[in-house]
Design a protein around this motif. Sequence first.
Motif, mmCIF file in Angstrom:
data_model
loop_
_atom_site.group_PDB
_atom_site.id
_atom_site.type_symbol
_atom_site.label_atom_id
_atom_site.label_comp_id
_atom_site.label_asym_id
_atom_site.label_seq_id
_atom_site.Cartn_x
_atom_site.Cartn_y
_atom_site.Cartn_z
ATOM 1 N N UNK A 38 0.857 -1.188 0.000
ATOM 2 C CA UNK A 38 0.000 0.000 0.000
ATOM 3 C C UNK A 38 0.892 1.237 0.000
ATOM 4 N N UNK A 39 0.553 2.192 -0.819
ATOM 5 C CA UNK A 39 1.349 3.403 -0.978
ATOM 6 C C UNK A 39 1.476 4.152 0.345
ATOM 7 N N UNK A 40 2.570 4.890 0.478
ATOM 8 C CA UNK A 40 2.786 5.690 1.685
ATOM 9 C C UNK A 40 1.865 6.906 1.730
ATOM 10 N N UNK A 41 1.121 7.147 0.650
ATOM 11 C CA UNK A 41 0.155 8.245 0.640
ATOM 12 C C UNK A 41 -0.996 7.986 1.604
ATOM 13 N N UNK A 45 -2.655 2.802 9.510
ATOM 14 C CA UNK A 45 -3.366 2.603 10.774
ATOM 15 C C UNK A 45 -4.841 2.973 10.643
ATOM 16 N N UNK A 46 -5.141 4.010 9.850
ATOM 17 C CA UNK A 46 -6.537 4.387 9.607
ATOM 18 C C UNK A 46 -7.234 3.333 8.754
ATOM 19 N N UNK A 63 2.533 -3.931 10.972
ATOM 20 C CA UNK A 63 3.820 -4.449 11.417
ATOM 21 C C UNK A 63 4.896 -3.957 10.457
ATOM 22 N N UNK A 64 6.032 -3.531 10.992
ATOM 23 C CA UNK A 64 7.162 -3.113 10.157
ATOM 24 C C UNK A 64 8.029 -4.325 9.850
ATOM 25 N N UNK A 70 5.999 -1.670 5.714
ATOM 26 C CA UNK A 70 4.842 -1.808 6.590
ATOM 27 C C UNK A 70 3.843 -2.782 5.974
ATOM 28 N N UNK A 71 3.422 -3.768 6.773
ATOM 29 C CA UNK A 71 2.486 -4.799 6.335
ATOM 30 C C UNK A 71 1.302 -4.786 7.275
ATOM 31 N N UNK A 72 0.088 -4.841 6.705
ATOM 32 C CA UNK A 72 -1.131 -4.908 7.525
ATOM 33 C C UNK A 72 -1.449 -6.368 7.772
#
Length: 72
Positions: A38-41, A45-46, A63-64, A70-72
């Motif tokens: 997922x893009x950093x844009x 968390x939201x 999780x980093x 970053x992975x959800x």
Amino acid sequence: PFADASKGDTDEGLQEGLIHIRIQQRNGRKTLTTVQGISDDYDKRKLVKACKKEFAPCNGTVVEHPEYGEVI
């Protein structure tokens, strides 16, 4: 998306902008789903908070990962 994959013989940039959704089987009917790319844009968390609200009986965290970010 398949038209882009058939252009040229090199694999450079093909993974750019793709979102990977993986489902891993656990015990019985339980599964673990991970979302990567997922893009950093977007605030991840939201996104997790919205998913937890939409799909009531689930849980989620960000999780980093050292290789994947970053992975959800």
